[in-house]
Design a protein around this motif. Structure first.
Motif, PDB file in Angstrom:
ATOM      1  N   HIS A  18       0.756  -1.176  -0.222  1.00 16.05           N
ATOM      2  CA  HIS A  18       0.004  -0.035  -0.004  1.00 16.05           C
ATOM      3  C   HIS A  18       0.955   1.209   0.078  1.00 16.05           C
ATOM      4  CE1 HIS A  18       0.815  -0.314   4.309  1.00 16.05           C
ATOM      5  NE2 HIS A  18       0.590   1.034   4.288  1.00 16.05           N
ATOM      6  N   GLU A  19       0.185   2.390  -0.582  1.00 15.80           N
ATOM      7  CA  GLU A  19       0.997   3.598  -0.624  1.00 15.80           C
ATOM      8  C   GLU A  19       0.694   4.586   0.534  1.00 15.80           C
ATOM      9  OE1 GLU A  19       3.383   5.899  -1.773  1.00 15.80           O
ATOM     10  OE2 GLU A  19       3.066   5.259  -3.766  1.00 15.80           O
ATOM     11  N   HIS A  20       1.653   5.456   0.829  1.00 16.41           N
ATOM     12  CA  HIS A  20       1.564   6.491   1.832  1.00 16.41           C
ATOM     13  C   HIS A  20       1.674   7.864   1.379  1.00 16.41           C
ATOM     14  CE1 HIS A  20       2.660   4.048   5.797  1.00 16.41           C
ATOM     15  NE2 HIS A  20       2.287   3.120   4.685  1.00 16.41           N
ATOM     16  N   ARG A  21       0.671   8.422   1.829  1.00 17.13           N
ATOM     17  CA  ARG A  21       0.542  10.106   1.124  1.00 17.13           C
ATOM     18  C   ARG A  21       0.604  10.908   2.605  1.00 17.13           C
ATOM     19  NH1 ARG A  21       1.090   9.559  -4.385  1.00 17.13           N
ATOM     20  NH2 ARG A  21      -0.362   7.982  -5.066  1.00 17.13           N
ATOM     21  N   MET A  22       1.051  12.227   2.518  1.00 11.93           N
ATOM     22  CA  MET A  22       1.127  13.109   3.392  1.00 11.93           C
ATOM     23  C   MET A  22       0.502  14.526   3.136  1.00 11.93           C
ATOM     24  SD  MET A  22       1.866  13.669   6.793  1.00 11.93           S
ATOM     25  CE  MET A  22       2.333  14.885   7.920  1.00 11.93           C
ATOM     26  N   LEU A  23      -0.394  15.001   3.774  1.00 11.58           N
ATOM     27  CA  LEU A  23      -1.262  15.986   3.428  1.00 11.58           C
ATOM     28  C   LEU A  23      -1.387  16.985   4.619  1.00 11.58           C
ATOM     29  CD1 LEU A  23      -3.085  17.718   1.203  1.00 11.58           C
ATOM     30  CD2 LEU A  23      -4.906  16.087   2.397  1.00 11.58           C
TER      31      LEU A  23
ATOM     32  N   ILE B 160      -6.240   7.654   7.387  1.00 13.75           N
ATOM     33  CA  ILE B 160      -7.400   6.878   6.561  1.00 13.75           C
ATOM     34  C   ILE B 160      -6.543   6.172   6.029  1.00 13.75           C
ATOM     35  CG2 ILE B 160      -9.044   8.921   6.923  1.00 13.75           C
ATOM     36  CD1 ILE B 160      -8.571   9.667   4.141  1.00 13.75           C
ATOM     37  N   ALA B 161      -7.651   4.934   5.514  1.00  9.53           N
ATOM     38  CA  ALA B 161      -7.087   3.982   4.389  1.00  9.53           C
ATOM     39  C   ALA B 161      -8.312   3.559   3.611  1.00  9.53           C
ATOM     40  CB  ALA B 161      -6.354   2.957   5.242  1.00  9.53           C
ATOM     41  N   GLY B 162      -7.852   3.429   2.301  1.00 11.19           N
ATOM     42  CA  GLY B 162      -9.004   3.068   1.281  1.00 11.19           C
ATOM     43  C   GLY B 162      -8.446   2.510   0.114  1.00 11.19           C
ATOM     44  N   ARG B 163      -9.298   1.925  -0.713  1.00 18.49           N
ATOM     45  CA  ARG B 163      -8.764   1.098  -1.866  1.00 18.49           C
ATOM     46  C   ARG B 163      -9.268   2.062  -2.899  1.00 18.49           C
ATOM     47  NH1 ARG B 163     -11.486  -2.945  -4.738  1.00 18.49           N
ATOM     48  NH2 ARG B 163     -10.336  -4.123  -6.093  1.00 18.49           N
ATOM     49  N   PHE B 164      -8.323   2.238  -4.108  1.00 18.84           N
ATOM     50  CA  PHE B 164      -8.627   3.153  -5.101  1.00 18.84           C
ATOM     51  C   PHE B 164      -9.254   2.127  -6.373  1.00 18.84           C
ATOM     52  CE2 PHE B 164      -6.597   5.939  -2.756  1.00 18.84           C
ATOM     53  CZ  PHE B 164      -7.040   7.184  -3.068  1.00 18.84           C
ATOM     54  N   GLY B 165     -10.187   1.506  -6.148  1.00 12.06           N
ATOM     55  CA  GLY B 165     -10.876   0.475  -6.868  1.00 12.06           C
ATOM     56  C   GLY B 165     -12.122   0.654  -7.692  1.00 12.06           C
TER      57      GLY B 165
ATOM     58  N   GLU C 213      -4.200   2.761  -0.182  1.00 13.12           N
ATOM     59  CA  GLU C 213      -3.401   4.011   0.201  1.00 13.12           C
ATOM     60  C   GLU C 213      -3.612   4.408   1.407  1.00 13.12           C
ATOM     61  OE1 GLU C 213      -2.343   5.973  -4.068  1.00 13.12           O
ATOM     62  OE2 GLU C 213      -2.928   7.214  -2.404  1.00 13.12           O
ATOM     63  N   GLN C 214      -2.688   4.679   2.235  1.00 14.43           N
ATOM     64  CA  GLN C 214      -3.024   5.318   3.723  1.00 14.43           C
ATOM     65  C   GLN C 214      -2.548   6.792   3.456  1.00 14.43           C
ATOM     66  OE1 GLN C 214      -0.415   4.159   6.851  1.00 14.43           O
ATOM     67  NE2 GLN C 214      -1.400   5.551   8.433  1.00 14.43           N
ATOM     68  N   TRP C 215      -3.576   7.811   3.799  1.00 12.60           N
ATOM     69  CA  TRP C 215      -3.212   9.137   3.901  1.00 12.60           C
ATOM     70  C   TRP C 215      -3.216   9.779   5.407  1.00 12.60           C
ATOM     71  CZ3 TRP C 215      -6.318  12.452  -0.389  1.00 12.60           C
ATOM     72  CH2 TRP C 215      -5.958  11.587  -1.709  1.00 12.60           C
ATOM     73  N   ARG C 216      -2.438  10.406   5.609  1.00 10.80           N
ATOM     74  CA  ARG C 216      -2.240  11.095   7.001  1.00 10.80           C
ATOM     75  C   ARG C 216      -2.293  12.741   6.531  1.00 10.80           C
ATOM     76  NH1 ARG C 216       3.305  10.009   9.284  1.00 10.80           N
ATOM     77  NH2 ARG C 216       3.918  10.018   7.144  1.00 10.80           N
TER      78      ARG C 216
END
Length: 620
Positions: free
Chosen positions: A420-425, A569-574, A493-496
């Motif tokens: 899974h991918e990590h993003r930071m916002l 948060i975590a979700g699937r881009f499906g 992906e997990q977004w923080r």
């Protein structure tokens, strides 16, 4: 297509306390009008690909029986628009056809910042000391419809700049390959979403499936949409409301209004029978959050009668009782509620709001009860609507199920796929006071500030729970900055999301549903918005884990990000690919720049992309 119309919103309602004279400001009779029920659109189940046409058109609708008709822009002449009622996997096509020729119907005004906190006057009926905003009366009927929460291709999602003028149409296809949930549709035109939604362009969209069917939930006239929003009205020289909508803001605060509408009617009432009802709640306000309570005739909280069974994006695992602190809904959030009126025959119950505005759903101050006005907190009128319970025996045979969705599980970071991918916002204010979405990427510490007291624009350092400090560089902050985030279709992906702004923001991500993994408190006072970063030796610092409210533990597409907090948060881009958006759902913030694009691409294609990985922080 089958259309069911119980009570249309395009005609004046019958009032139990109406008057032919226009009222003085703030003197509208509460609970005078019955709650309108929007018409239902049910696609033919035998049609392999139903095609529905929805017209945007001007209408004049009474928002209260004591008011003149209000000019609006609407879907199908209704405010709110018709309720779609669709089965899972029932693919439909919708033509959103622009048939609107009238000028922009609301008066748009600005109340300048000045000593004495004039922002409190935002809630006053009428224009007051505000000044009409030049040019807003020339806004054309330029629309594009977004089905909020839909898993659909980017070309069907309602891209903000693909709005259409009179005579054109938007063709969208919705596969509906999603669990049962409450979605909604609204205008999403670039720079004017706040104004088009305010003018009336909202509606609900219900998805059903076999899992929901097995629960035998209240249905028919016992399943009722409650679309809640706030509005203001212009007044004449005598201070009487003219019926015209007034969008009055200040230089620093988005819109909040003194009148609460449910299904397009101000302070309505609903006649109910003793027994169970299902209410599909939607906060369709531009910026106001709600903290909702049920009160009895004595003004005391009602306990044990209301249960939440679903969040934005589907059923919960088990029912949650409505807490004494009330149910919080930020803009665009939804809640699926069951209410048992069986213990209240022959009585009246009020639905009230206690949330201080704007942006907040905070609990009430000590000594203040739900239902008390809070004019200094921009809540001059707490009442939302009234339920009148018939005096008859109560036993409809329904029993609250102990289990709602047997397959529901809470996500954890450890349970996510290893790739899974990590993003930071970060949510941050720019030096000029505008708010932005700061997409961040980790960089070596050497790129951070080194001289004593030095602040580098776009460099933010964060101290984690274990004491390690990570340096981040801003890649983008406004809509037209370079696209950085490309998600792999069907990838997790997990977004923080770190809130440095001091204001609560409800963040909506198009296409996906997600779960909230955690909320942590951070000391954010070291962030310097005037210089766009943190100073040498003064990172934003971890304070500790915060509790996740039970109502926030389901599947969501809007997450509330409190000030001084980081949410994960975590979700699937499906399910679909294309270009989408994420943004703050305070619509005045969205239009002012708090919106960013992202794209979703098939994995084999993304692997060949020379810009692959831009903005991400790696797998695992």
């Amino acid at each position: 297509m089958t259309t069911t119309n119980t009570t249309t919103t395009s005609t004046a309602s019958t009032s139990t306390a109406g008057t032919s004279a226009a009222p003085t400001a703030g003197a509208l009779t509460k609970f005078a009008d019955p709650l309108p029920i929007p018409p239902r659109l049910r696609p033919d189940p035998g049609d392999p690909l139903p095609h529905l046409t929805i017209r945007t058109e001007a209408a004049e609708i009474q928002l209260h029986s004591e008011l003149p008709p209000t000019p609006l822009w609407t879907y199908q002449g209704c405010f709110p628009g018709p309720v779609f009622d669709v089965r899972r996997d029932q693919r439909i096509r919708v033509t959103w056809s622009n048939h609107t020729t009238t000028p922009y119907p609301a008066l748009v005004a600005h109340l300048a910042d000045a000593p004495g906190n004039p922002s409190l006057a935002m809630n006053d009926p009428g224009i007051g000391a505000a000044t009409p905003v030049p040019g807003t009366d020339a806004i054309p009927a330029w629309f594009v419809t977004h089905l909020h929460g839909a898993v659909t291709g980017g070309g069907n999602d309602g891209w903000t700049e693909n709005a259409l003028l009179y005579g054109d149409a938007q063709l969208s296809e919705y596969p509906n390959r999603q669990p049962a949930m409450t979605l909604w549709y609204h205008d999403h035109a670039m720079d004017i979403t706040r104004l088009n939604v305010y003018s009336g362009l909202v509606g609900m969209y219900l998805l059903r499936d076999e899992e929901e069917d097995r629960l035998h939930l209240p249905h028919g006239d016992r399943e009722i949409p409650l679309i809640i929003c706030d509005r203001n009205l212009a007044t004449d020289a005598e201070g009487r409301p003219t019926g015209q909508l007034l969008h009055k803001t200040t230089g620093t605060l988005p819109f909040v209004g003194p009148y609460t509408l449910v299904n397009g009617r101000i302070w309505p009432h609903l006649e109910v029978r003793p027994g169970w009802y299902r209410f599909r709640l939607l906060n369709a306000s531009n910026s106001r959050s709600y903290r909702l309570h049920l009160l009895d005739a004595a003004g005391d909280r009602v306990s044990g009668a209301a249960w939440q069974i679903g969040t934005d994006s589907g059923l919960l695992g088990a029912p949650i009782p409505l807490a004494a602190e009330g149910l919080v809904l930020a803009p665009a959030e939804r809640a699926d509620l069951l209410v048992d009126f069986g213990a209240f025959p022959g009585t009246e119950l009020r639905l009230v709001n206690s949330a201080q505005a704007p942006f907040r759903g905070d609990p009430l101050p000590p000594g203040v009860r739900p239902g008390d006005p809070l004019p200094a907190a921009r809540l001059p009128e707490p009442d939302v609507m009234l339920f009148r319970v018939a005096a008859e025996p109560a036993d409809d045979g329904f029993r609250l199920p102990a289990v709602l969705s047997p397959g529901f599980t809470r996500l954890t970071h450890e349970a996510l796929p290893p790739d899974h991918e990590h993003r930071m916002l970060a949510l941050a204010a720019d030096p000029d006071g505008t708010l932005g979405l700061w997409e961040l990427a980790e960089v070596p510490p050497a790129q951070g500030p080194t001289a004593p007291g030095q602040v580098l624009d776009g460099i933010v350092q964060v101290r984690a729970a274990d004491g390690t400090v990570t340096t981040y560089q801003r890649l983008a902050r406004h809509f037209d900055d370079t696209l950085n985030w490309r998600a792999r279709m069907d990838g997790w992906e997990q977004w923080r999301i770190l809130n440095l702004s001091g204001i609560l923001h409800p963040i909506h991500i198009h296409l996906i549903r997600f779960q909230l993994l955690g909320i942590d408190g951070y000391a954010t006072g070291s962030f310097d918005p005037a210089h766009g970063g943190t100073a040498t030796g003064a990172p934003v610092g971890y304070l500790g884990a915060l509790p996740i409210d039970a109502t926030q533990q389901g599947w969501k597409d809007v997450v509330r990000v409190p000030p001084g907090a980081m949410v994960s948060i975590a979700g699937r881009f499906g399910g679909a690919a294309g270009r989408y958006m994420y943004h703050c759902h305070i619509l005045e913030h969205e239009d002012a720049g708090m919106m960013r694009p992202f794209s979703v691409m098939p994995g084999p294609v993304l692997a060949l992309d020379p810009g692959m990985g831009g903005g991400g922080m790696g797998m695992g």
